[in-house]
Design an enzyme around this catalytic site. Structure first.
Site, mmCIF file in Angstrom:
data_model
loop_
_atom_site.group_PDB
_atom_site.id
_atom_site.type_symbol
_atom_site.label_atom_id
_atom_site.label_comp_id
_atom_site.label_asym_id
_atom_site.label_seq_id
_atom_site.Cartn_x
_atom_site.Cartn_y
_atom_site.Cartn_z
ATOM 1 N NE ARG A 31 -4.279 -1.649 1.718
ATOM 2 C CZ ARG A 31 -4.956 -2.393 2.586
ATOM 3 N NH1 ARG A 31 -4.568 -2.460 3.834
ATOM 4 N NH2 ARG A 31 -6.028 -3.049 2.194
ATOM 5 C CE LYS A 202 -21.301 -16.479 5.626
ATOM 6 N NZ LYS A 202 -21.710 -15.572 6.692
ATOM 7 N N GLY A 358 -9.583 -8.504 -1.205
ATOM 8 C CA GLY A 358 -8.443 -8.792 -0.353
ATOM 9 C C GLY A 358 -7.871 -10.186 -0.491
ATOM 10 N N GLY A 381 -13.154 -3.909 -0.515
ATOM 11 C CA GLY A 381 -14.552 -3.474 -0.392
ATOM 12 C C GLY A 381 -14.890 -2.366 -1.366
HETATM 13 P P1 AMP Z 1 -14.502 -13.642 0.793
HETATM 14 O O1 AMP Z 1 -14.026 -12.715 1.878
HETATM 15 O O2 AMP Z 1 -15.971 -13.739 0.661
HETATM 16 O O3 AMP Z 1 -13.791 -13.395 -0.520
HETATM 17 O O4 AMP Z 1 -14.091 -15.100 1.291
HETATM 18 C C1 AMP Z 1 -12.778 -15.511 1.450
HETATM 19 C C2 AMP Z 1 -12.757 -16.723 2.321
HETATM 20 O O5 AMP Z 1 -13.546 -17.727 1.734
HETATM 21 C C3 AMP Z 1 -11.378 -17.289 2.483
HETATM 22 O O6 AMP Z 1 -10.977 -17.153 3.816
HETATM 23 C C4 AMP Z 1 -11.544 -18.752 2.121
HETATM 24 O O7 AMP Z 1 -10.908 -19.623 3.009
HETATM 25 C C5 AMP Z 1 -13.042 -18.962 2.184
HETATM 26 N N1 AMP Z 1 -13.476 -20.085 1.335
HETATM 27 C C6 AMP Z 1 -13.174 -20.285 0.056
HETATM 28 N N2 AMP Z 1 -13.680 -21.443 -0.387
HETATM 29 C C7 AMP Z 1 -14.324 -22.015 0.665
HETATM 30 C C8 AMP Z 1 -15.020 -23.235 0.839
HETATM 31 N N3 AMP Z 1 -15.182 -24.098 -0.157
HETATM 32 N N4 AMP Z 1 -15.545 -23.499 2.062
HETATM 33 C C9 AMP Z 1 -15.391 -22.610 3.079
HETATM 34 N N5 AMP Z 1 -14.738 -21.435 2.965
HETATM 35 C C10 AMP Z 1 -14.197 -21.139 1.765
#
Ligand code: AMP
Length: 400
Positions: A31, A202, A358, A381
């Site tokens: 950064r 999610k 991130g 974000g």
């Molecule tokens: P996000 O902040 O929504 O981009 O989510 C990132 C997080 O999603 C990371 O910490 C990953 O470990 C988690 N993640 C990715 N794939 C899976 C999965 N199949 N099951 C559970 N967590 C996951």
């Protein structure tokens, strides 16, 4: 960005929210590096520079006695490294907008750099306080915002402060300009095929982005935890995989919309499954829609990776947000690292690639392929919001 700044005092809002270890060593200075072009340009014009930034969340992580943990969140530990990078001694102000900041700003001469203490030590920062913004504005003649990571927030140092400068006394910095140009390039006039890769935990966090992408993208490759809500919505068996039961209808709607708009939305045909959520779990490759009750999908499988790679290598524009599996576990990082490799190869062949968010940024760093990506966003974000089509308040305020 503004020019003709000779003799001016220029207040630059940067994003120096860097990770520090317990001995205050900077573990990743990306950064800071990304903020250098704007700072150096302003200095090269014969101006003096006042830098301000937040670091962490000091108001939320106070000490037991209720006071701010100054030692943990102080920007003073950045002074040494910043001085080296800027090839001059950086002066530090012990407060953000108090007497020390005022005195040191007053005495600042052309070519000198002053770094203010953490903006979030001031309660008014996150609240967008007019009083704080007015005090900060008094320190300088010109204001430049180059902190893309906080551009989606209405904070005193990013948003409210813009009121105290005339139109010709404020502008965006080079980093924010580049972030916006990259996002606009991919959303407004992508070379085709345009492939979007979406992962992360999610589906609920990415609904608006998916909706928006369905208007533009040719392929939407799904991975990560959100996979299993889509699979379940198609009546697949997902075992113990991450599932958002309440979003099954939504997943069906999104898949229907994709079909109506001729977007190829792909789910991974296979998954690397585990019997528990750990790196040492037994790793089994399963069909993503036939995961037995005792297993969970933690990564895309080899077949899916092959299919996704083929599409990525044929693409001319690529947007990637979110890891395709639990890449923090080495045994379940193959999908994410394989996708990183494919995006780098496609970029070598002339595709434009934008990585935002991130965790996908950490994944690309882990793979050592950063230099082979067209643009890596500094704002998770903020980039997500911009791509969704949301106006970022701090940017709108500069242009108002
Ligand atoms: P996000 O902040 O929504 O981009 O989510 C990132 C997080 O999603 C990371 O910490 C990953 O470990 C988690 N993640 C990715 N794939 C899976 C999965 N199949 N099951 C559970 N967590 C996951």
């Amino acid at each position: 960005m503004l020019s003709n700044l000779s003799g001016k005092k220029v207040l630059i809002r940067v994003d120096f929210n860097v990770p520090l270890d317990k001995d205050h060593n900077i573990s990743d200075d990306t950064r800071i590096i990304k903020a250098l072009p704007t700072i150096n340009k302003v200095l090269s014009e014969g101006a003096s520079v006042i830098l301000m930034s937040h670091l962490g969340r000091p108001q939320k992580k106070k000490k037991e006695d209720g006071s701010i943990d100054v030692d943990k969140f102080s920007l003073r530990y950045l002074v040494g490294h910043l001085s080296k990078l800027l090839e001059r001694d950086v002066i530090f102000s012990n407060d953000t907008a108090g007497q020390d900041a005022f005195d040191k700003a007053l005495r600042l001469e052309s070519g000198q750099v002053l770094l203010l203490e953490n903006t979030r030590f001031e309660k008014g920062e996150s609240a967008g306080s007019e009083e704080l913004a007015a005090k900060l504005a008094k320190l300088a003649d010109v204001y430049i915002n180059d902190a893309f990571g906080t551009a989606h927030r209405k904070h005193a140092s990013t948003y409210t402060i813009t009121k105290y400068f005339e139109k010709e006394e404020k502008s965006l910095g080079l980093l924010i300009e580049a972030e916006i140009q990259s996002a606009d390039k991919i959303m407004n006039s992508p070379r085709r095929p345009f492939t979007s890769i979406l992962g992360g935990a999610k589906v609920s966090d990415k609904i608006q982005l998916i909706e928006k992408l369905l208007d533009f993208t040719d392929y939407l490759l799904i991975g990560g935890g959100m996979t299993y809500t889509f699979v379940k919505a198609k009546n697949g068996e997902v075992g113990k995989s991450l599932l958002e039961e309440e979003h099954l209808d939504l997943a069906n709607e999104l898949m229907q919309k994709a079909q109506d708009r001729n977007v190829e939305l792909l789910l991974p045909v296979d998954s690397a499954c585990a019997d528990n959520f750990s790196n040492d779990a037994q790793r089994t490759i399963c069909n993503s829609n036939q995961i037995s009750a005792d297993l969970m999908g933690l990564d895309i499988g080899p077949e899916a990776l092959k299919t996704y790679k083929d599409i990525i290598l044929r693409s001319k524009s690529i947007l990637w947000n979110g890891p395709l599996g639990v890449f923090e576990f080495e045994n379940f990082a193959h999908g994410t690292l394989g996708i990183a490799q494919a995006v780098a190869e496609a970029t070598d062949k002339g595709a434009f690639s934008l990585i935002g968010g991130g965790d996908s940024v950490s994944a690309i760093k882990k793979s050592g392929l950063e230099d082979r990506i067209s643009f890596i966003s500094t704002g998770g974000g903020a980039m997500l919001k911009y791509l969704e089509g949301t106006t970022l308040p701090a940017i709108a305020a500069i242009n108002a």
